[in-house]
Design a protein around this motif. Structure first.
Motif, PDB file in Angstrom:
ATOM      1  N   MET A   1      18.822  27.858  11.409  1.00  0.00           N
ATOM      2  CA  MET A   1      18.791  28.800  10.291  1.00  0.00           C
ATOM      3  C   MET A   1      19.702  28.288   9.178  1.00  0.00           C
ATOM      4  O   MET A   1      20.803  27.822   9.432  1.00  0.00           O
ATOM      5  CB  MET A   1      19.319  30.179  10.720  1.00  0.00           C
TER       6      MET A   1
ATOM      7  N   VAL B   1      12.528  34.554   3.588  1.00  0.00           N
ATOM      8  CA  VAL B   1      13.210  33.658   2.638  1.00  0.00           C
ATOM      9  C   VAL B   1      13.155  32.209   3.128  1.00  0.00           C
ATOM     10  O   VAL B   1      13.834  31.352   2.584  1.00  0.00           O
ATOM     11  CB  VAL B   1      14.675  34.105   2.391  1.00  0.00           C
TER      12      VAL B   1
ATOM     13  N   ALA C   1      14.368  30.868   5.743  1.00  0.00           N
ATOM     14  CA  ALA C   1      15.658  30.362   6.207  1.00  0.00           C
ATOM     15  C   ALA C   1      15.557  29.733   7.589  1.00  0.00           C
ATOM     16  O   ALA C   1      16.431  28.977   7.984  1.00  0.00           O
ATOM     17  CB  ALA C   1      16.689  31.488   6.239  1.00  0.00           C
ATOM     18  N   ASP C   2      14.507  30.075   8.342  1.00  0.00           N
ATOM     19  CA  ASP C   2      14.335  29.388   9.618  1.00  0.00           C
ATOM     20  C   ASP C   2      13.164  28.407   9.480  1.00  0.00           C
ATOM     21  O   ASP C   2      12.417  28.445   8.510  1.00  0.00           O
ATOM     22  CB  ASP C   2      14.097  30.380  10.766  1.00  0.00           C
TER      23      ASP C   2
ATOM     24  N   CYS D   1      19.976  32.575   5.459  1.00  0.00           N
ATOM     25  CA  CYS D   1      19.751  33.618   6.474  1.00  0.00           C
ATOM     26  C   CYS D   1      20.650  34.824   6.196  1.00  0.00           C
ATOM     27  O   CYS D   1      21.843  34.678   5.949  1.00  0.00           O
ATOM     28  CB  CYS D   1      20.059  33.053   7.856  1.00  0.00           C
ATOM     29  N   PHE D   2      20.055  36.025   6.198  1.00  0.00           N
ATOM     30  CA  PHE D   2      20.861  37.236   5.983  1.00  0.00           C
ATOM     31  C   PHE D   2      20.869  38.117   7.236  1.00  0.00           C
ATOM     32  O   PHE D   2      21.078  39.315   7.183  1.00  0.00           O
ATOM     33  CB  PHE D   2      20.380  38.019   4.739  1.00  0.00           C
ATOM     34  N   PHE D   3      20.639  37.511   8.396  1.00  0.00           N
ATOM     35  CA  PHE D   3      20.835  38.141   9.711  1.00  0.00           C
ATOM     36  C   PHE D   3      20.003  39.407   9.925  1.00  0.00           C
ATOM     37  O   PHE D   3      20.508  40.418  10.393  1.00  0.00           O
ATOM     38  CB  PHE D   3      22.319  38.458   9.944  1.00  0.00           C
ATOM     39  N   CYS D   4      18.732  39.342   9.598  1.00  0.00           N
ATOM     40  CA  CYS D   4      17.899  40.533   9.800  1.00  0.00           C
ATOM     41  C   CYS D   4      17.237  40.530  11.174  1.00  0.00           C
ATOM     42  O   CYS D   4      16.652  41.519  11.594  1.00  0.00           O
ATOM     43  CB  CYS D   4      16.839  40.636   8.710  1.00  0.00           C
ATOM     44  N   SER D   5      17.295  39.401  11.866  1.00  0.00           N
ATOM     45  CA  SER D   5      16.820  39.311  13.248  1.00  0.00           C
ATOM     46  C   SER D   5      15.295  39.401  13.390  1.00  0.00           C
ATOM     47  O   SER D   5      14.795  39.722  14.455  1.00  0.00           O
ATOM     48  CB  SER D   5      17.474  40.403  14.108  1.00  0.00           C
ATOM     49  N   GLN D   6      14.573  39.133  12.335  1.00  0.00           N
ATOM     50  CA  GLN D   6      13.114  39.297  12.376  1.00  0.00           C
ATOM     51  C   GLN D   6      12.388  37.955  12.341  1.00  0.00           C
ATOM     52  O   GLN D   6      11.255  37.866  11.864  1.00  0.00           O
ATOM     53  CB  GLN D   6      12.656  40.172  11.197  1.00  0.00           C
ATOM     54  N   CYS D   7      13.033  36.916  12.854  1.00  0.00           N
ATOM     55  CA  CYS D   7      12.441  35.570  12.749  1.00  0.00           C
ATOM     56  C   CYS D   7      11.063  35.492  13.411  1.00  0.00           C
ATOM     57  O   CYS D   7      10.207  34.727  12.969  1.00  0.00           O
ATOM     58  CB  CYS D   7      13.341  34.532  13.389  1.00  0.00           C
TER      59      CYS D   7
ATOM     60  N   GLY E   1      22.207  40.074  14.161  1.00  0.00           N
ATOM     61  CA  GLY E   1      22.431  38.650  13.963  1.00  0.00           C
ATOM     62  C   GLY E   1      21.147  37.916  13.644  1.00  0.00           C
ATOM     63  O   GLY E   1      20.153  38.497  13.220  1.00  0.00           O
ATOM     64  N   VAL E   2      21.189  36.606  13.855  1.00  0.00           N
ATOM     65  CA  VAL E   2      19.972  35.829  13.642  1.00  0.00           C
ATOM     66  C   VAL E   2      19.009  36.121  14.777  1.00  0.00           C
ATOM     67  O   VAL E   2      19.408  36.514  15.866  1.00  0.00           O
ATOM     68  CB  VAL E   2      20.261  34.311  13.581  1.00  0.00           C
ATOM     69  N   GLY E   3      17.732  35.926  14.523  1.00  0.00           N
ATOM     70  CA  GLY E   3      16.754  36.128  15.584  1.00  0.00           C
ATOM     71  C   GLY E   3      16.827  34.981  16.575  1.00  0.00           C
ATOM     72  O   GLY E   3      17.475  33.974  16.337  1.00  0.00           O
TER      73      GLY E   3
ATOM     74  N   CYS F   1      10.147  34.206   8.645  1.00  0.00           N
ATOM     75  CA  CYS F   1      11.249  34.538   7.741  1.00  0.00           C
ATOM     76  C   CYS F   1      10.762  34.624   6.295  1.00  0.00           C
ATOM     77  O   CYS F   1      10.155  33.699   5.773  1.00  0.00           O
ATOM     78  CB  CYS F   1      12.338  33.478   7.856  1.00  0.00           C
TER      79      CYS F   1
END
Ligand SMILES: Cc1cc2nc3c(=O)[nH]c(=O)nc-3n(C[C@H](O)[C@H](O)[C@H](O)COP(=O)(O)OP(=O)(O)OC[C@H]3O[C@@H](n4cnc5c(N)ncnc54)[C@H](O)[C@@H]3O)c2cc1C
Ligand code: SF4
Length: 383
Positions: free
Chosen positions: A8, A32, A34-35, A20-26, A153-155, A30
């Protein structure tokens, strides 16, 4: 145990991929970028350069060849009008996933390739193998009714145990890693064996097991209490590639596009079964010593110690294996077909083994090498 390594972004790239803004929805892709995903990080920029024509809804039936056996392109069925079309190409690169690329090659029969492309070796479709997998769930009583806070956190995976033992001291070959799951990640209400199996661990205000029913306010209260207290361990391991584990064209069945489908022949060996037993013993030891209560019965020999059926871990590799000898392999080390110089396979088909790791980064690394090779061969006019 180590923190799981993820890709990420913590800094933007090329003004196109955000942080990554830590929305956990990877898992949903994503927003944006970010992943990493092939769609957002590879296909998107390639499309922007204007050098890619993308044919969606196009189900490839076979690689077409000329009388010398060279690939001339592909034929495909358009999913909307169900008609067959042809595309011409100087080089054909298959990346349809391990089994599907093998299927396309098997279905590519012609005078120059009577058994399909790569079919003469007798290896096409063979040495198919998946990761081993076994799991165990538990509940941590000390964490019932725990404090609430955002731990999204991150997904994806957060902790990881790489293989740590010496096979010389064990009764099976190869190894496995452990993935951990649990926590209060949204939108789940916790992981584990379902409320029926968890309710006996939830106490009411008098310390007795919860008598709440399976619906309504009582159920909601129980879910709130148990949320974030279940956890589990998953073993993912290396299996032994076997000649006798293979896929082949089913002579009697076609899919809805009229393309012959695959059928599979696969049996776990003692090596994988003993590995699954070792996983279960390890899960039990770690979870119990950590104070958790194991959920469900410990899987025994009758269920191969909970060893997931071949294909369930979805890491299928090895159907178009690479090697130097055309008699024992389908592709060379550049993932180029031995019997068709301008055909390449860039999925997990070329793998001869897959360690205990998940396959995708290796697929990408090998694809990169193949891409460089194709460019160099095209420049030299070798293909
Ligand atoms: C739920 C799930 C979780 C996973 N988790 C992980 C993980 O954490 N780490 C990891 O490394 N791996 C993981 N894997 C495995 C990983 O996703 C695969 O190994 C990887 O995506 C394979 O890449 P590929 O490019 O070979 O095939 P795919 O990603 O499957 O791409 C093949 C593409 O070809 C297209 N296609 C197929 N057949 C045809 C046809 N006949 N004509 C035209 N197009 C066709 C498909 O539509 C698809 O777009 C997971 C898999 C699943 C399903
Ligand atoms: S958690 Fe995943 S989906 Fe959310 S911003 Fe980060 S990489 Fe993107």
């Amino acid at each position: 145990m180590i923190p799981s390594r993820l890709s990420m972004l913590t800094r933007p790239i090329n003004k196109e991929r955000g942080v990554c803004f830590f929305c956990s929805q990877c898992n949903r892709g994503c927003q944006v970028y970010a992943d990493f995903s092939a769609g957002t990080c590879l296909l998107h920029p390639a499309m922007k350069k204007g050098k890619v024509d993308l044919y969606t809804n196009s189900m490839v039936r076979k690689v077409t060849t000329d009388e010398t056996g060279k690939a001339t392109g592909v034929s495909f069925i358009h999913k909307m009008d169900m008609k067959e079309y042809k595309l011409k190409a100087r080089a054909v690169v298959l990346g349809a996933s391990a089994c599907e690329s093998a299927r396309i090659m098997m279905n590519s029969k012609s005078k120059s390739h009577p058994n399909g492309i790569g079919g003469d070796s007798g290896i096409l479709g063979r040495y198919l193998h998946d990761s081993t997998g076994a799991d165990r769930a538990a509940i941590m009583p000390d964490m019932i009714n725990r404090e609430r806070y955002n731990e999204d956190g991150v997904g994806g995976l957060h902790m990881y145990t790489p293989w740590w033992l010496d096979n010389k001291k064990l009764d099976f070959a190869r190894g496995y890693h452990i993935e951990y799951w649990g926590g209060m990640g949204q939108p789940a209400y916790g992981s584990g064996g379902g409320m029926d199996s968890l309710r006996k661990y939830i106490k009411d205000e008098f310390g007795n097991p919860s008598q709440n029913g399976g619906y309504g306010e009582g159920l909601k209260k129980d879910i709130r209490k148990v949320y974030g207290s279940t956890l589990g361990m998953s073993g993912r391991g290396e299996s032994v590639p076997m000649y006798d584990n293979y896929c082949e064209i089913d002579p009697n069945t076609v899919d809805k596009y009229g393309i012959p489908v695959l059928r599979f022949h696969y049996k776990w060996t003692d090596q994988e079964i003993k590995q699954a037993k070792h996983m279960q013993d390890t899960f039990e030891e770690i979870l119990t010593n950590a104070g958790a209560i194991l959920l469900g019965e410990k899987p025994g020999a009758d269920t191969l110690y909970g060893l997931a059926a071949p294909g369930r871990i979805i890491h299928e590799v090895g159907t178009t294996r690479m090697g130097n000898d055309p008699k024992t392999s389908v592709l060379n080390s550049n993932s180029q077909a031995h019997d068709c110089k301008n055909l390449f396979v860039v999925d997990a088909g070329p793998f001869v083994s897959q360690a205990d790791k998940n396959p995708t980064w290796t697929i990408l690394a090998l694809s990169w090498r193949t891409s460089d090779f194709i460019i160099s061969e095209l420049n030299k006019k070798n293909i």
